[in-house]
Design an enzyme around this catalytic site. Structure first.
Site, PDB file in Angstrom:
ATOM      1  N   ASP A 128       0.760  -1.165   0.035  1.00 18.18           N
ATOM      2  CA  ASP A 128      -0.080  -0.193  -0.032  1.00 18.18           C
ATOM      3  C   ASP A 128       1.017   1.085  -0.012  1.00 18.18           C
ATOM      4  OD1 ASP A 128      -1.594   2.284   1.689  1.00 18.18           O
ATOM      5  OD2 ASP A 128      -3.038   1.081   0.686  1.00 18.18           O
ATOM      6  N   PRO A 129       0.525   2.107  -0.837  1.00 17.25           N
ATOM      7  CA  PRO A 129       1.555   3.433  -1.099  1.00 17.25           C
ATOM      8  C   PRO A 129       1.631   4.186   0.204  1.00 17.25           C
ATOM      9  CG  PRO A 129       0.129   3.221  -2.873  1.00 17.25           C
ATOM     10  CD  PRO A 129      -0.490   2.161  -2.159  1.00 17.25           C
ATOM     11  N   LEU A 131       1.246   3.012   3.256  1.00 19.92           N
ATOM     12  CA  LEU A 131       2.093   2.521   4.470  1.00 19.92           C
ATOM     13  C   LEU A 131       3.635   2.437   4.055  1.00 19.92           C
ATOM     14  CD1 LEU A 131      -0.306  -0.232   5.559  1.00 19.92           C
ATOM     15  CD2 LEU A 131       0.083   1.966   6.278  1.00 19.92           C
ATOM     16  N   ASP A 227      -8.414  -9.453  22.194  1.00 21.02           N
ATOM     17  CA  ASP A 227      -8.184  -8.599  21.522  1.00 21.02           C
ATOM     18  C   ASP A 227      -8.821  -7.234  22.112  1.00 21.02           C
ATOM     19  OD1 ASP A 227      -6.833  -7.189  19.440  1.00 21.02           O
ATOM     20  OD2 ASP A 227      -6.538  -9.084  18.422  1.00 21.02           O
ATOM     21  N   ASP A 247      -7.502  -5.558  27.361  1.00 18.74           N
ATOM     22  CA  ASP A 247      -6.166  -4.702  27.384  1.00 18.74           C
ATOM     23  C   ASP A 247      -5.170  -5.772  27.948  1.00 18.74           C
ATOM     24  OD1 ASP A 247      -3.922  -3.227  27.548  1.00 18.74           O
ATOM     25  OD2 ASP A 247      -5.141  -1.474  28.052  1.00 18.74           O
ATOM     26  N   MET A 248      -4.442  -6.197  27.150  1.00 20.29           N
ATOM     27  CA  MET A 248      -3.226  -7.114  27.641  1.00 20.29           C
ATOM     28  C   MET A 248      -2.225  -6.539  28.500  1.00 20.29           C
ATOM     29  SD  MET A 248      -1.025  -7.857  24.184  1.00 20.29           S
ATOM     30  CE  MET A 248      -0.136  -6.405  23.272  1.00 20.29           C
ATOM     31  N   LYS A 261       0.835 -15.246  19.303  1.00 23.02           N
ATOM     32  CA  LYS A 261       1.433 -15.377  18.077  1.00 23.02           C
ATOM     33  C   LYS A 261       1.757 -13.938  17.292  1.00 23.02           C
ATOM     34  CE  LYS A 261       0.091 -16.458  13.192  1.00 23.02           C
ATOM     35  NZ  LYS A 261      -0.158 -15.004  12.664  1.00 23.02           N
ATOM     36  N   HIS A 265       6.722  -9.214  18.753  1.00 21.27           N
ATOM     37  CA  HIS A 265       7.584  -8.196  17.882  1.00 21.27           C
ATOM     38  C   HIS A 265       7.140  -6.988  17.609  1.00 21.27           C
ATOM     39  CE1 HIS A 265       5.781  -9.421  13.597  1.00 21.27           C
ATOM     40  NE2 HIS A 265       5.077  -8.917  14.585  1.00 21.27           N
TER      41      HIS A 265
END
Length: 360
Positions: A128-129, A131, A227, A247-248, A261, A265
């Site tokens: 996507d432009p 992003l 989530d 809220d994790m 998963k 990161h």
């Protein structure tokens, strides 16, 4: 031959070729985007056999004046392993076939309802432009005080950007769901990880693609996809699958195991340690001795192939844009230890990711 900069001419020319290859690396993304938009993988798949150059340009309805440009694009994509090329190029008898890479571009519609994985959505997001453009701000980002590249480019962190731009939140959710389709293939090789569990919380589980794969493989396992409320608010579950907004960073529902998963990161070490501590609390309540299951990248340049390492390092630079990172085995050990866990095991899981089992 002559020399310069302490190198002979052949070394300089080799260096020049390497610089040019990296300089024009964006063309790999753009050519792949073109092939995806044109549905070339679907065309070859529906053709039932390798498709000739003439058949392809006829199907694509390419103007005669531009058919040679298609041949050049397909040559480039073939060289990069996206398609296989056979036949006589000089006489326009060459034909194009699918490779393992382009088979992952075949749409759900072409597969006629089958559950074969399709990675087109994640390519759509990555190409996507808007992003892509944020990486033009790398210099300003690295020399300034703003915490993330997204904030430099768009004035807000990635999660705020997605929340304020529902169309990109949808693109992101579809991309993550497409990636999660491959988990189903890998579950056969790690069934022992989920055996004996009664409950599992999939933290940051998005729209539930991974959770549904696990539910299918382990129908007695009750799974909660946990989530943000705006992600799971309109989703419905089943007998052993439910969706919970939360809220994790504050707390995680109690379970025998917590699944992360492609979550850690996204975050700095300090934030990851806090998330892992919350996971530890989730699987340790009421005397429970559960575990945390992490699916993520482990950088291992000494043992991985060049392609695998290149993929992981590219992912690391993508994560750099949101203040996240891909980690080495040593860096994972640091996070796990600092979060208060006593033991862990690492083993390859699928593709460029590994699975880490972590125990309190």
């Amino acid at each position: 031959m002559g020399s310069a900069n302490g190198l002979d001419a052949s070394e300089l020319f080799e260096g020049q070729a390497l610089l040019y290859m990296n300089m024009f690396g964006f063309l790999q993304t753009m050519s792949l985007k073109w092939a995806m938009q044109q549905g070339i993988a679907d065309i070859i798949y529906n053709h039932g056999k390798p498709i000739t150059f003439t058949e392809l340009v006829t199907t694509l309805q390419i103007p005669p004046a531009k058919t040679s440009l298609v041949k050049r694009l397909m040559r480039f994509l073939g060289h990069n392993g996206i398609f296989a090329i056979a036949g006589e190029e000089e006489e326009d008898h060459e034909a194009y076939d699918l490779t393992p890479a382009s088979k992952l571009l075949i749409s759900k519609a072409a597969h006629a309802g089958r559950s074969d994985p399709c990675l087109a959505p994640i390519i759509r997001m990555s190409a996507d432009p808007l992003l892509i453009n944020k990486f033009h701000q790398l210099g300003e980002f690295l020399s300034g005080d703003v915490e993330t590249l997204y904030e430099v480019a768009y004035g807000k962190p990635v999660w705020g950007f997605l929340k304020d731009n529902p169309e990109y939140q949808s693109i992101f959710n579809e991309a993550m769901a497409s990636d999660s389709q491959l988990v189903h293939l890998a579950l056969k090789n790690c069934s022992s990880v989920f055996e004996g569990l009664d409950t599992l919380v999939d933290v940051g589980g998005g729209t539930g693609t991974t959770a549904r794969s696990i539910c299918e493989a382990f129908p007695k396992l009750k799974i909660v996809v946990y989530d943000l409320p705006q992600v799971v608010g309109n989703l419905s579950g089943s007998n052993n699958l439910s969706f919970v907004g939360g809220d994790m960073f504050k707390s995680i529902p109690e379970a025998d195991a917590v699944l992360l998963k492609w979550v850690l990161h996204d975050w700095s070490d300090e934030v990851c340690i806090q998330i892992l501590k919350n996971c530890k609390d989730s699987v340790s309540r009421n005397g429970n001795r559960g575990k945390v299951i992490i699916m993520d990248i482990i950088i291992n340049e000494k043992e991985d192939t060049q392609v695998m390492t290149q993929t992981k390092l590219c992912m690391d630079l993508i994560m750099m844009g949101i203040n996240g990172k891909e980690r080495t085995g040593k860096e994972w050990k640091h996070l796990i230890k600092e979060a208060g866990f006593k033991d862990y095991k690492i083993f390859p899981f699928f593709g460029f990711r590994s699975l880490i089992e972590v125990y309190p």
